[in-house]
Design an enzyme around this catalytic site. Structure first.
Site, short mmCIF file in Angstrom:
data_model
loop_
_atom_site.label_atom_id
_atom_site.label_comp_id
_atom_site.label_asym_id
_atom_site.label_seq_id
_atom_site.Cartn_x
_atom_site.Cartn_y
_atom_site.Cartn_z
CE1 TYR A 62 9.08 49.79 31.20
CE2 TYR A 62 9.14 52.12 30.68
CZ TYR A 62 9.60 51.05 31.41
OH TYR A 62 10.58 51.24 32.35
CE LYS A 81 11.55 49.33 29.12
NZ LYS A 81 12.05 48.59 30.24
C1 LIG Z 1 13.01 51.19 36.29
C2 LIG Z 1 14.18 50.70 35.53
O1 LIG Z 1 15.20 51.37 35.50
N1 LIG Z 1 14.04 49.53 34.90
C3 LIG Z 1 15.00 49.03 34.00
C4 LIG Z 1 14.33 48.47 32.81
O2 LIG Z 1 13.16 48.22 32.68
C5 LIG Z 1 16.00 48.01 34.51
O3 LIG Z 1 17.10 48.06 33.64
C6 LIG Z 1 16.48 48.23 35.94
O4 LIG Z 1 17.01 49.52 36.07
C7 LIG Z 1 17.54 47.22 36.35
O5 LIG Z 1 17.09 45.94 36.09
C8 LIG Z 1 17.94 47.37 37.82
O6 LIG Z 1 16.88 46.97 38.65
C1 LIG Z 2 14.56 49.94 30.53
C2 LIG Z 2 14.28 51.08 31.31
O1 LIG Z 2 14.76 51.23 32.34
C3 LIG Z 2 13.63 52.23 30.78
O2 LIG Z 2 12.42 52.34 30.75
O3 LIG Z 2 14.34 53.14 30.42
#
Ligand SMILES: CC(=O)N[C@H](C=O)[C@@H](O)[C@H](O)[C@H](O)CO
Ligand SMILES: CC(=O)C(=O)O
Length: 290
Positions: A133, A161
């Site tokens: 990740y 990821k």
């Molecule tokens: C930190 C976080 O939530 N990251 C998510 C996935 O990696 C994303 O889905 C974001 O929330 C999304 O792209 C909005 O910026």
């Molecule tokens: C995709 C993301 O936001 C997570 O780490 O849950």
């Protein structure tokens, strides 16, 4: 066909305790309404870095039970407490999770050698596959192409990821590792990631918006880039509105409007204010009201 994963949220009661029934409802919504390909459990969106080991285990367990084989599951087990990460990796593997993931260890500016040891030791004695990740904006850890290559020397490390806006690096990684699983993590940049041949995406905003995103992926795969871009624009209007209203609490507020008991976020995340409530109502009416 590219795969779409929702990053599963955690429902909290007002006092910050976990509401497992709410977690089950969000799993069900993702399966029954979103027809999601998979769920990423225990990630940022799950507010997992603020949970106890016991709470994490309970969430992994109910998510596994409620999914009942109807979607692919990835468990994020990474933790600054390596013993906890190892314990969770064993726990979810015994439950039956077919894949795990671990965030790069953060906060202490660990060296690459230390990061590599962390991954190898999480996987020691665990019969499972792992995706790294990588989320430099939150961890401060930006792995290079050669560092990914070195981590991939462990055959159990099968992918990334990739939550990073560095598309040059994404292209280099895809080109060098055509067989690795790369799942894109920034929902608002899905289309450029698709163009660089990611295998799918994992995101928070798909919890509500998956049907539209699946349409975008289908358009992309059919070669209709104009339609895919129009759908990405619509999704980005929605994501911008979410981000301007406080992301996680707003997704939960909209879930509640759809009859799903997503509950609260855990402090220090915000509790909804009347302004956030009003913003969530607008988002609901604009994008989701039937
Ligand atoms: C930190 C976080 O939530 N990251 C998510 C996935 O990696 C994303 O889905 C974001 O929330 C999304 O792209 C909005 O910026
Ligand atoms: C995709 C993301 O936001 C997570 O780490 O849950």
């Amino acid at each position: 066909m590219k795969k779409l994963y929702s990053a599963l949220m955690t429902a909290f009661n007002e006092d910050g305790s976990v509401n497992l029934d709410g977690v089950r409802e969000m799993v069900r919504y993702n399966i029954d309404v979103n027809h999601i390909d998979g769920l990423y459990v225990g990630g940022s969106t799950g507010e997992s870095f603020m949970l106890s080991t016991e709470e994490k285990k309970n969430i992994f367990k109910v998510a596994y039970e409620e999914t009942a084989g109807k979607a692919h599951l990835i468990a994020q087990v990474g933790s600054l407490n390596l013993n906890e990460a190892k314990e969770l990796a064993k726990y979810v593997t015994d439950l039956g999770y077919p894949m795990i993931s671990a965030v790069t260890p953060f906060y202490y500016n660990f060296s690459f050698e230390q990061i590599k040891n962390y991954y190898n030791s999480i996987l020691e004695g665990v019969d499972n596959k792992l995706i790294i990740y990588s989320i430099p904006a939150l961890t401060g850890v930006a792995l290079s192409l050669d560092q990914f290559a070195e981590l991939f020397e462990n055959p159990k490390i099968v992918g990334i990821k990739y939550t990073n806006a560095d598309f040059y690096l994404l292209e280099r990684v895809r080109n060098r590792f055509p067989d690795k699983l790369i799942l894109s993590g920034f929902d608002e940049m899905l289309l450029p990631a698709l163009a660089l041949d990611v295998d799918g995406a994992i995101g928070s905003t798909f919890n509500l918006n998956a049907p539209r995103v699946k349409e975008e992926i289908a358009a992309f795969e059919a070669g209709d880039i104009k339609k895919a871009r129009e759908l990405q624009t619509l999704s980005n209007d929605y994501i911008t509105d979410l981000l301007n209203n406080d992301l996680y609490p707003t997704i939960k507020l909209v879930f509640e409007k759809l009859g799903v008991h997503a509950g609260y976020c855990k402090e220090p995340m915000s509790k909804p204010t009347p302004e956030m409530e009003a913003g969530a109502q607008k988002i609901y009416e604009k994008y989701f009201k039937k």
